[in-house]
Design a protein around this motif. Structure first.
Motif, PDB file in Angstrom:
ATOM      1  N   PHE A  56       0.832  -1.206   0.000  1.00 26.16           N
ATOM      2  CA  PHE A  56       0.000   0.000   0.000  1.00 26.16           C
ATOM      3  C   PHE A  56       0.866   1.256   0.000  1.00 26.16           C
ATOM      4  CE2 PHE A  56      -2.076   3.397   2.419  1.00 26.16           C
ATOM      5  CZ  PHE A  56      -3.228   3.584   1.666  1.00 26.16           C
ATOM      6  N   LEU A  57       1.924   1.250   0.816  1.00 25.45           N
ATOM      7  CA  LEU A  57       2.792   2.424   0.953  1.00 25.45           C
ATOM      8  C   LEU A  57       3.848   2.518  -0.144  1.00 25.45           C
ATOM      9  CD1 LEU A  57       3.336   2.208   4.807  1.00 25.45           C
ATOM     10  CD2 LEU A  57       1.946   3.916   3.604  1.00 25.45           C
ATOM     11  N   GLY A  58       4.037   1.444  -0.899  1.00 20.12           N
ATOM     12  CA  GLY A  58       5.065   1.440  -1.933  1.00 20.12           C
ATOM     13  C   GLY A  58       6.469   1.440  -1.339  1.00 20.12           C
ATOM     14  N   THR A  59       6.638   0.715  -0.249  1.00 19.48           N
ATOM     15  CA  THR A  59       7.917   0.667   0.441  1.00 19.48           C
ATOM     16  C   THR A  59       8.206  -0.769   0.854  1.00 19.48           C
ATOM     17  OG1 THR A  59       9.216   1.761   2.159  1.00 19.48           O
ATOM     18  CG2 THR A  59       6.969   1.165   2.740  1.00 19.48           C
ATOM     19  N   GLU A  64       8.858   2.181  15.952  1.00 23.44           N
ATOM     20  CA  GLU A  64       9.075   3.562  16.392  1.00 23.44           C
ATOM     21  C   GLU A  64       7.775   4.240  16.819  1.00 23.44           C
ATOM     22  OE1 GLU A  64      11.129   5.409  13.121  1.00 23.44           O
ATOM     23  OE2 GLU A  64      13.018   4.393  13.597  1.00 23.44           O
ATOM     24  N   GLY A  65       6.643   3.555  16.636  1.00 21.22           N
ATOM     25  CA  GLY A  65       5.355   4.097  17.068  1.00 21.22           C
ATOM     26  C   GLY A  65       4.645   4.975  16.056  1.00 21.22           C
ATOM     27  N   HIS A  66       5.128   4.988  14.811  1.00 18.67           N
ATOM     28  CA  HIS A  66       4.499   5.813  13.780  1.00 18.67           C
ATOM     29  C   HIS A  66       3.267   5.142  13.177  1.00 18.67           C
ATOM     30  CE1 HIS A  66       7.878   8.492  14.040  1.00 18.67           C
ATOM     31  NE2 HIS A  66       8.710   7.502  13.751  1.00 18.67           N
ATOM     32  N   ILE A  67       3.232   3.809  13.240  1.00 16.42           N
ATOM     33  CA  ILE A  67       2.086   3.027  12.781  1.00 16.42           C
ATOM     34  C   ILE A  67       1.636   2.170  13.960  1.00 16.42           C
ATOM     35  CG2 ILE A  67       1.268   1.241  11.204  1.00 16.42           C
ATOM     36  CD1 ILE A  67       3.331   2.174   9.179  1.00 16.42           C
ATOM     37  N   LYS A  68       0.337   2.212  14.252  1.00 22.24           N
ATOM     38  CA  LYS A  68      -0.191   1.450  15.383  1.00 22.24           C
ATOM     39  C   LYS A  68      -0.628   0.059  14.943  1.00 22.24           C
ATOM     40  CE  LYS A  68      -1.896   5.515  17.877  1.00 22.24           C
ATOM     41  NZ  LYS A  68      -0.617   5.992  18.107  1.00 22.24           N
ATOM     42  N   GLY A  69      -0.415  -0.889  15.835  1.00 18.43           N
ATOM     43  CA  GLY A  69      -0.793  -2.261  15.572  1.00 18.43           C
ATOM     44  C   GLY A  69      -0.369  -3.120  16.750  1.00 18.43           C
ATOM     45  N   TYR A  70      -0.238  -4.407  16.522  1.00 17.80           N
ATOM     46  CA  TYR A  70       0.153  -5.312  17.599  1.00 17.80           C
ATOM     47  C   TYR A  70       0.727  -6.601  17.012  1.00 17.80           C
ATOM     48  CZ  TYR A  70      -4.451  -7.211  16.429  1.00 17.80           C
ATOM     49  OH  TYR A  70      -5.535  -7.718  15.770  1.00 17.80           O
ATOM     50  N   PHE A  73      -0.402   7.344   8.436  1.00 16.02           N
ATOM     51  CA  PHE A  73       1.048   7.421   8.244  1.00 16.02           C
ATOM     52  C   PHE A  73       1.356   7.847   6.809  1.00 16.02           C
ATOM     53  CE2 PHE A  73       4.976   5.349   6.844  1.00 16.02           C
ATOM     54  CZ  PHE A  73       5.886   5.884   7.746  1.00 16.02           C
ATOM     55  N   ASP A  74       0.633   7.287   5.838  1.00 18.44           N
ATOM     56  CA  ASP A  74       0.831   7.624   4.428  1.00 18.44           C
ATOM     57  C   ASP A  74       0.520   9.098   4.164  1.00 18.44           C
ATOM     58  OD1 ASP A  74       1.442   6.928   1.704  1.00 18.44           O
ATOM     59  OD2 ASP A  74      -0.709   6.878   1.286  1.00 18.44           O
ATOM     60  N   ARG A  75      -0.575   9.601   4.743  1.00 14.30           N
ATOM     61  CA  ARG A  75      -0.926  11.018   4.559  1.00 14.30           C
ATOM     62  C   ARG A  75       0.148  11.928   5.140  1.00 14.30           C
ATOM     63  NH1 ARG A  75      -5.986   9.024   5.834  1.00 14.30           N
ATOM     64  NH2 ARG A  75      -5.784   9.624   8.013  1.00 14.30           N
ATOM     65  N   ARG A  76       0.610  11.613   6.358  1.00 10.56           N
ATOM     66  CA  ARG A  76       1.649  12.434   6.993  1.00 10.56           C
ATOM     67  C   ARG A  76       2.941  12.411   6.178  1.00 10.56           C
ATOM     68  NH1 ARG A  76      -0.081   9.448  11.444  1.00 10.56           N
ATOM     69  NH2 ARG A  76       1.948   8.419  11.560  1.00 10.56           N
TER      70      ARG A  76
END
Length: 79
Positions: free
Chosen positions: A22-25, A36-42, A62-65
């Motif tokens: 999705f992010l192309g990375t 690092e806490g930029h994307i939330k999950g578990y 995260f993608d928008r930011r």
């Protein structure tokens, strides 16, 4: 709303592989953003190599930011 431990399980989620597409990375970059806490999950379990599940809303945010930062950098370079 259903909770399992401290995680809400009725929120849309995606795998780290899907988030990378999705992010192309790379998956490595996605996992770094998670740690690092930029994307939330578990993690699915307490095992260190357990798969990571990411909240879709957090990946999209995260993608928008990231795109906003890239746009600001381009503008500041006079483009």
């Amino acid at each position: 709303m259903t909770r399992e431990g401290k995680h809400v399980i009725d929120k849309p989620v995606m795998s780290a592989d899907d988030a990378a597409k999705f992010l192309g990375t790379s998956k490595k970059t996605v996992l770094r953003a998670f740690h690092e806490g930029h994307i939330k999950g578990y993690r699915l379990s307490l095992a260190p190599k357990s798969p990571v599940v990411l909240y879709t809303e957090s990946v999209e945010s995260f993608d928008r930011r990231r795109k906003e930062r890239q746009g600001a950098a381009i503008e500041s370079n006079g483009a």
